[in-house]
Design an enzyme around this catalytic site. Structure first.
Site, mmCIF file in Angstrom:
data_model
loop_
_atom_site.group_PDB
_atom_site.id
_atom_site.type_symbol
_atom_site.label_atom_id
_atom_site.label_comp_id
_atom_site.label_asym_id
_atom_site.label_seq_id
_atom_site.Cartn_x
_atom_site.Cartn_y
_atom_site.Cartn_z
ATOM 1 N N SER A 59 14.400 -14.506 -36.170
ATOM 2 C CA SER A 59 14.465 -15.315 -37.390
ATOM 3 C C SER A 59 14.411 -14.409 -38.612
ATOM 4 O O SER A 59 13.661 -13.416 -38.628
ATOM 5 C CB SER A 59 13.294 -16.302 -37.447
ATOM 6 O OG SER A 59 13.265 -16.952 -38.705
ATOM 7 N N ASP A 74 8.829 -21.051 -17.859
ATOM 8 C CA ASP A 74 7.969 -21.274 -19.020
ATOM 9 C C ASP A 74 7.449 -19.926 -19.506
ATOM 10 O O ASP A 74 6.822 -19.180 -18.741
ATOM 11 C CB ASP A 74 6.806 -22.185 -18.614
ATOM 12 C CG ASP A 74 5.909 -22.581 -19.775
ATOM 13 O OD1 ASP A 74 5.925 -21.893 -20.813
ATOM 14 O OD2 ASP A 74 5.177 -23.579 -19.633
ATOM 15 N N TYR A 123 4.277 -17.782 -37.564
ATOM 16 C CA TYR A 123 5.602 -17.770 -36.960
ATOM 17 C C TYR A 123 6.371 -16.518 -37.378
ATOM 18 O O TYR A 123 6.979 -15.838 -36.540
ATOM 19 C CB TYR A 123 6.380 -19.021 -37.363
ATOM 20 C CG TYR A 123 7.807 -19.040 -36.862
ATOM 21 C CD1 TYR A 123 8.077 -19.168 -35.506
ATOM 22 C CD2 TYR A 123 8.883 -18.930 -37.747
ATOM 23 C CE1 TYR A 123 9.387 -19.190 -35.036
ATOM 24 C CE2 TYR A 123 10.185 -18.950 -37.288
ATOM 25 C CZ TYR A 123 10.436 -19.071 -35.934
ATOM 26 O OH TYR A 123 11.735 -19.079 -35.486
ATOM 27 N N VAL A 171 19.147 -23.374 -39.279
ATOM 28 C CA VAL A 171 19.933 -24.323 -38.493
ATOM 29 C C VAL A 171 19.289 -25.707 -38.533
ATOM 30 O O VAL A 171 18.073 -25.839 -38.370
ATOM 31 C CB VAL A 171 20.061 -23.846 -37.025
ATOM 32 C CG1 VAL A 171 21.025 -24.748 -36.259
ATOM 33 C CG2 VAL A 171 20.532 -22.395 -36.964
ATOM 34 N N LYS A 223 7.829 -13.355 -34.975
ATOM 35 C CA LYS A 223 9.223 -12.922 -34.890
ATOM 36 C C LYS A 223 9.367 -11.449 -35.276
ATOM 37 O O LYS A 223 10.200 -10.727 -34.710
ATOM 38 C CB LYS A 223 10.106 -13.809 -35.778
ATOM 39 C CG LYS A 223 10.302 -15.209 -35.227
ATOM 40 C CD LYS A 223 10.973 -15.183 -33.853
ATOM 41 C CE LYS A 223 11.317 -16.566 -33.355
ATOM 42 N NZ LYS A 223 12.025 -16.543 -32.050
ATOM 43 N N ASN A 280 16.373 -17.263 -26.072
ATOM 44 C CA ASN A 280 16.433 -18.238 -27.156
ATOM 45 C C ASN A 280 15.138 -19.025 -27.317
ATOM 46 O O ASN A 280 14.772 -19.408 -28.429
ATOM 47 C CB ASN A 280 17.594 -19.206 -26.899
ATOM 48 C CG ASN A 280 17.509 -20.451 -27.760
ATOM 49 O OD1 ASN A 280 17.785 -20.419 -28.948
ATOM 50 N ND2 ASN A 280 17.105 -21.554 -27.138
ATOM 51 N N ILE A 300 19.796 -25.125 -30.565
ATOM 52 C CA ILE A 300 20.848 -24.136 -30.340
ATOM 53 C C ILE A 300 20.869 -23.665 -28.888
ATOM 54 O O ILE A 300 21.906 -23.196 -28.408
ATOM 55 C CB ILE A 300 20.725 -22.927 -31.308
ATOM 56 C CG1 ILE A 300 19.423 -22.163 -31.107
ATOM 57 C CG2 ILE A 300 20.878 -23.368 -32.746
ATOM 58 C CD1 ILE A 300 19.369 -20.879 -31.922
#
Length: 272
Positions: free
Chosen positions: A150, A59, A169, A202, A173, A88, A13
């Site tokens: 997310s 980075d 993960y 996605v 988030k 993003n 994305i």
């Protein structure tokens, strides 16, 4: 005409954000990536000559590179500043993605190392990114900072659907959402909108090489989402996701109560 800075534009994305936003030649779009040369090659091959696109090295795990990218951005944009910072880029670790949280019990070193890398990318790296770019956001007109989060970072969804995969993960988030809220607490009085938006589920080819066992874990997760949202037909395309997210951030404002919010690509708490 708007100035956009987007991290992680090399694929998925992120690249779709770059593609859509740079279609308007009056927009200035700056993409931050780890591999500058490869991304420039991809942009040239797939988008052709777009003078309004600039690719810079940045980075999230390297503060010096982010600082240099900020300085280079300042030279490019001048007094216009930055209207939209789209955070993003992020890390989706593989080690905890497919199995229940108990599967991590005996993988001590892998969990510790993976969690450190994930949080450096998805949490502290974003904090540094925001702090570095705030002076440029202050000069912009739109003054919007969008963190791509997310839905798996939502505690209510986790409990309602009993989602036991991807704990590291998801935690990263959820932590990112708090970072966004903290920046909102400081900067909303200066007219800067900080908001977290989930892009939905996605399809970006992440599971193309998954093992049968991993696919079983993924399908179990998707099945739980289908129970949560009967209308859910599967992952959406990057094009669909980006169009939806852009619509949400255009409507979002401090005045309407979006400062520090965590919402979906649908503009609410419906995650798929």
């Amino acid at each position: 005409m708007a100035v956009y800075v987007i991290t992680g534009v090399s694929k998925g994305i992120g690249f779709e954000f770059l593609r859509q936003l740079s279609e308007d030649k009056d927009n200035l779009v700056i993409g931050l990536v780890r591999n500058k040369a490869a991304t420039e090659k991809k942009v040239a091959a797939e988008l052709g000559d777009r003078p309004n696109v600039h690719i810079l090295h940045g980075d999230l795990t390297n503060y010096a590179s982010l600082k240099e990218a900020t300085a280079e951005t300042a030279k490019i944009v001048g007094d216009r500043g930055v209207d939209y910072l789209v955070a993003n880029a992020g890390l989706v670790p593989e080690f905890d993605a497919y199995g229940p949280v108990s599967a991590l019990a005996d993988r001590i070193q892998e969990v510790d190392a993976g969690a450190a890398e994930t949080f450096q990318t998805n949490v502290t790296g974003q904090l540094h990114l925001f702090n570095l770019f705030v002076p440029l956001i202050k000069k912009g007109k739109a003054k919007k900072v969008i963190a791509i989060s997310s839905g798996v970072g939502d505690v209510d969804l986790t409990n309602q659907c009993e989602i036991d995969v991807g704990p590291i993960y998801a935690a990263s988030k959820a932590a990112l959402n708090i970072i966004v809220a903290k920046f909102n607490a400081q900067y909303k009085k200066e007219g800067i909108l900080f908001v977290s938006i989930s892009p939905g589920l996605v399809e970006v080819g992440r599971y193309a090489n998954a093992t049968p066992e991993q696919m079983n874990g993924m399908m179990g997760f998707v099945g739980k989402l289908a129970s949560y949202a009967p209308h859910f037909k599967g992952p959406i395309t990057p094009e669909e996701s980006v169009k939806a997210v852009r619509s949400v951030w255009e409507k979002a404002s401090i005045e309407e109560g979006y400062g520090g919010a965590f919402i979906s690509h649908l503009g609410n708490k419906q995650w798929v």
